[in-house]
Design a protein around this motif. Sequence first.
Motif, mmCIF file in Angstrom:
data_model
loop_
_atom_site.group_PDB
_atom_site.id
_atom_site.type_symbol
_atom_site.label_atom_id
_atom_site.label_comp_id
_atom_site.label_asym_id
_atom_site.label_seq_id
_atom_site.Cartn_x
_atom_site.Cartn_y
_atom_site.Cartn_z
ATOM 1 N N SER A 113 0.835 -1.204 0.000
ATOM 2 C CA SER A 113 0.000 0.000 0.000
ATOM 3 C C SER A 113 0.871 1.255 0.000
ATOM 4 O O SER A 113 2.064 1.198 0.318
ATOM 5 N N GLU A 114 0.261 2.386 -0.343
ATOM 6 C CA GLU A 114 0.980 3.665 -0.299
ATOM 7 C C GLU A 114 1.484 3.943 1.113
ATOM 8 O O GLU A 114 2.567 4.473 1.297
ATOM 9 N N ALA A 115 0.683 3.583 2.110
ATOM 10 C CA ALA A 115 1.081 3.804 3.498
ATOM 11 C C ALA A 115 2.335 2.998 3.840
ATOM 12 O O ALA A 115 3.254 3.510 4.481
ATOM 13 N N SER A 116 2.398 1.749 3.399
ATOM 14 C CA SER A 116 3.580 0.937 3.717
ATOM 15 C C SER A 116 4.803 1.414 2.938
ATOM 16 O O SER A 116 5.922 1.329 3.434
ATOM 17 N N ALA A 140 5.354 4.568 2.216
ATOM 18 C CA ALA A 140 5.779 5.750 2.974
ATOM 19 C C ALA A 140 6.578 5.318 4.202
ATOM 20 O O ALA A 140 7.603 5.928 4.534
ATOM 21 N N GLY A 191 3.029 1.834 8.220
ATOM 22 C CA GLY A 191 2.358 2.953 7.573
ATOM 23 C C GLY A 191 0.940 3.062 8.093
ATOM 24 O O GLY A 191 0.370 2.095 8.590
ATOM 25 N N ARG A 192 0.405 4.249 7.981
ATOM 26 C CA ARG A 192 -1.001 4.444 8.335
ATOM 27 C C ARG A 192 -1.609 5.431 7.355
ATOM 28 O O ARG A 192 -0.945 6.323 6.849
ATOM 29 N N ARG A 193 -2.882 5.239 7.087
ATOM 30 C CA ARG A 193 -3.569 6.155 6.195
ATOM 31 C C ARG A 193 -4.341 7.152 7.031
ATOM 32 O O ARG A 193 -4.679 6.882 8.183
ATOM 33 N N PRO A 253 2.495 8.389 8.500
ATOM 34 C CA PRO A 253 1.301 8.691 7.708
ATOM 35 C C PRO A 253 1.619 8.762 6.226
ATOM 36 O O PRO A 253 2.748 9.042 5.827
ATOM 37 N N VAL A 254 0.612 8.520 5.419
ATOM 38 C CA VAL A 254 0.745 8.694 3.978
ATOM 39 C C VAL A 254 0.790 10.188 3.707
ATOM 40 O O VAL A 254 0.020 10.952 4.290
ATOM 41 N N ALA A 255 1.693 10.601 2.849
ATOM 42 C CA ALA A 255 1.747 12.015 2.475
ATOM 43 C C ALA A 255 0.459 12.361 1.745
ATOM 44 O O ALA A 255 0.025 11.610 0.869
ATOM 45 N N ARG A 279 -2.027 13.634 -0.897
ATOM 46 C CA ARG A 279 -1.871 13.864 -2.335
ATOM 47 C C ARG A 279 -2.284 15.284 -2.654
ATOM 48 O O ARG A 279 -3.263 15.782 -2.110
#
Length: 179
Positions: free
Chosen positions: A16-19, A21, A115-117, A146-148, A150
């Motif tokens: 995932s994007e969170a992981s 990051a 990571g966390r969303r 955290p996910v940056a 967008r």
Amino acid sequence: MAEEAGNSIVVGVDGSEASLAALRWAAEQARAIHADVIAVHAWEPIGDRFAPYAPAPVRPTAAEQRAEAARMLATAVQKVSGPRNSRSIRAVVAEGPPAQVLPARASGARLLVLGRRAHAQRGLPALGTVGRACVRCATVPVVMVPVAPRPAPPSAAAPEAERQADGRPARTPRPVPAG
């Protein structure tokens, strides 16, 4: 597992994007403190989730699932570190529930990074079941990255200050040379 962790930062990676990051953050932190990064992907066999009458080609074997998990992890590591530097992150694919595998793999490490969303309501951090279990069970500090956010897509209507009276975009003033 503690002996393999040592001077390392363990990161949970699920693609995932969170992981991703979390993996980026861990790689930067590891460079700063001269530690190793161990990217861990925990997977569980999904064979039991199929109906017993499902055709055999639909049900992937454990070996196929393990191979897919390894491909996903290798892709994630390459996205974060690039093809040349992917050796600086050690990838580990482990079978088992992530909530149990990650704290166990992090035992003896410097940190466990997840990571966390962003939470959909009121901007509060979201901790899923794996994150909560890791915070509860880990014997090392747990960092939640955290996910940056967008960037918002460009809107069709520019803000008023950026438009002239006739609706055309305003020109950006040029700097005046000093002198």
